[in-house]
Write an enzyme that holds these catalytic residues in place. Structure first.
Site, PDB file in Angstrom:
ATOM      1  N   GLU A 176       0.821  -1.218   0.000  1.00  0.00           N
ATOM      2  CA  GLU A 176       0.000   0.000   0.000  1.00  0.00           C
ATOM      3  C   GLU A 176       0.849   1.259   0.000  1.00  0.00           C
ATOM      4  O   GLU A 176       0.312   2.373  -0.159  1.00  0.00           O
ATOM      5  CB  GLU A 176      -0.948  -0.008   1.202  1.00  0.00           C
ATOM      6  CG  GLU A 176      -0.289   0.073   2.566  1.00  0.00           C
ATOM      7  CD  GLU A 176       0.158  -1.258   3.123  1.00  0.00           C
ATOM      8  OE1 GLU A 176       0.339  -1.351   4.357  1.00  0.00           O
ATOM      9  OE2 GLU A 176       0.336  -2.212   2.330  1.00  0.00           O
ATOM     10  N   SER A 226       9.554  -9.405   4.617  1.00  0.00           N
ATOM     11  CA  SER A 226      10.447  -9.620   5.751  1.00  0.00           C
ATOM     12  C   SER A 226      10.268 -11.025   6.318  1.00  0.00           C
ATOM     13  O   SER A 226       9.230 -11.674   6.115  1.00  0.00           O
ATOM     14  CB  SER A 226      10.167  -8.584   6.839  1.00  0.00           C
ATOM     15  OG  SER A 226       8.891  -8.823   7.421  1.00  0.00           O
ATOM     16  N   CYS A 281      16.324  -7.022  -0.865  1.00  0.00           N
ATOM     17  CA  CYS A 281      16.663  -8.204  -0.081  1.00  0.00           C
ATOM     18  C   CYS A 281      17.957  -8.841  -0.544  1.00  0.00           C
ATOM     19  O   CYS A 281      18.508  -9.693   0.151  1.00  0.00           O
ATOM     20  CB  CYS A 281      15.523  -9.215  -0.119  1.00  0.00           C
ATOM     21  SG  CYS A 281      15.279  -9.982  -1.742  1.00  0.00           S
TER      22      CYS A 281
END
Length: 499
Positions: A176, A226, A281
């Site tokens: 979002e 995550s 990442c």
């Protein structure tokens, strides 16, 4: 103010929950857009449309599917800059990084275009008397994708093109924080001829996520984010009987041996640690210097890092943009501020950086921490910002042991001129993706992306052959047909009778 709404059934659907989230321009700190946050009922509507579309799309021919994907690839190529501009406006990354993101997503669309060979089955004839056995792969139904803010175009393209090529339908729940790119991808898919309902986009927060994880008509969930959330996604979706592919966080190491080209290693460390402001990442966040090279390597990294120009992503001279939110900026800064108290030497402190004319942006400079301890917060946590930790070891073996002790196992790299050391490293290191003199070893589209340990929950990596297997399920068909010569009397099939 601009409003980003849902995309359901091939059209824009206004949010009905009454809840909206702010979307900020990271370079100015101004709220430029609001995004509709879906209720459980709105998620249910999107899944229902996708389930209905699956009835026909799942039975469509491979030729029909790949025709759409080839057209989609051409449209994405033509709209590269437009998609990149949406990414820069809401994520903050510089335009060249955003273009690179689109290009890497296109690799998977191209893989999907050629999926016909990957979906071929297997046939064994005459396993017994007139018995044949065939193995085939079929789509699984409605697939949900939950994607992160750091790659708002690339990661969705790592998922839905393969899923729909395999015959599934898809419900995407993007971050979002930067939602516009996802809607643009869906609009272009419809323009390419993708039938309504095959690709849907619902925006939202945890309410929408939980609705997808618990929905009985969602067969599988793909996730990138995550580690704590990946673990939650895997646990919750699995408990609801779904196939799950959940990619988590990372603490990627770069081992630099004494024989390495230190200039090349320093160049690689700077680009891998600070590119995309460290919000990826696969960023290198820990350099492990072996032997006496540590001081020289740190100095070379510092010299290069100080020259990086930080500024708005739409400025062609900028090499690094702001962080996604002010809260994230402050969290990243806290690791730098606390590093010295935990034994590190702060070589570069970027926490006070500002950009003239954009004082309210989410700015942070490049930080370099030396002599970092493995028990410090800056080393243990995934910072997800432009902070590079340098650790020292005396030997190769100590360096490998240090890396393997990390709970993460996403990606890692070694810099050396010694082929034997590189070979040992790629076999001994406990990580899913390994680079040899390559700092960010993200596989090309026809190999799969994924880590080990706390960087992956589930059995399948993303895209490549793993992705195709994730979005299909196998079926084995055993068949026995009578010989035509044994047909009942009176039935002439045109075969000569043998008696």
């Amino acid at each position: 103010m601009k409003t980003v709404n849902h995309w359901i059934g091939g059209k824009t659907v206004e949010g009905a929950s009454g809840n909206y989230g702010p979307v900020t321009d990271p370079a100015t700190g101004e709220v430029t857009t609001q995004v509709a946050l879906a209720s459980t009922a709105e998620v249910d509507a999107a899944v229902r449309v996708a389930k209905e579309a699956f009835e026909t799309w799942g039975q469509s021919s491979l030729a029909a599917r790949t025709k759409v994907l080839f057209a989609y690839r051409a449209l994405l190529d033509a709209h590269r800059d437009e998609i990149a501009e949406l990414i820069t406006a809401e994520h903050g990354k510089v335009h060249s990084d955003a273009l690179g993101e689109v290009a890497r997503g296109l690799e998977i669309v191209e893989l999907a275009c050629g999926i016909t060979t990957q979906l071929k089955g297997e046939l064994s004839t005459s396993v017994s008397n007139r018995v044949d056995v065939a193995a085939i792969r079929q789509p699984i139904g409605v697939v949900a994708g939950i994607t992160p803010f750091n790659f708002p175009a690339m990661v969705p393209m790592w998922m839905f093109p393969l899923a729909v090529a395999c015959g599934n339908t898809f419900v995407l729940k993007p971050s979002e924080k930067d939602p516009s790119a996802a809607n643009k991808l869906a609009e272009l898919a419809r323009e390419a001829g993708l039938p309504d309902g095959v690709l849907n986009v619902v925006h939202g927060d945890k309410v929408a996520v939980d609705a997808l994880l618990e929905h009985p008509d969602v067969a599988a969930v793909s996730f990138v984010g995550s580690t704590p959330i990946a673990r939650y996604i895997h646990t919750t979706a699995s408990a609801n009987g779904k196939r799950v592919q959940a990619l988590g966080g990372a603490k990627n190491h770069m081992l630099v041996l004494p024989d390495a080209d230190l200039d090349a290693a320093a160049d690689a460390a700077v680009s891998a640690a600070y590119g995309s402001a460290g919000e990826r990442c696969m960023a290198i966040s820990a350099v492990v210097a072996v032997g006496a090279i540590g001081d020289a390597l740190v100095e070379k990294i510092r010299e290069r890092a100080e020259k990086i120009k930080i500024g708005p992503g739409n400025d062609p001279t900028s090499e690094m943009g702001p962080l996604i939110t002010a809260a994230h900026r402050d969290k990243v800064a806290s690791y730098v501020k606390g590093a010295a108290d935990q034994g590190a030497e702060v070589v570069l402190d970027g926490t006070g950086h500002t950009v003239d004319g954009f004082e309210n942006g989410h700015w942070i400079g490049l930080s370099l921490l030396d002599h970092v301890r493995t028990d410090s917060d800056a080393y243990r946590d995934e910072i997800f910002g432009p902070v590079l930790c340098v650790l020292r070891t005396e030997t190769y073996e100590e360096g490998v042991a240090l890396i393997n002790a990390s709970p993460f196992g996403n990606g890692t790299a070694i810099f050396t001129r010694d082929g034997g050391a590189a070979r040992r490293f790629q076999l001994e290191i406990q990580a899913g993706m390994v680079g040899v003199n390559v700092p960010i070893p993200v596989p090309v589209g026809y190999h799969s992306f994924g880590g080990w340990k706390d960087s992956l929950f589930g059995d399948h990596h993303i895209y490549g052959n793993d992705g195709i297997h994730f979005y299909t399920r196998g079926k084995v068909v055993t068949t026995r047909w009578p010989d035509p010569s044994e047909a009942p009397v009176g039935v002439d099939l045109g075969f000569p009778r043998n008696h």
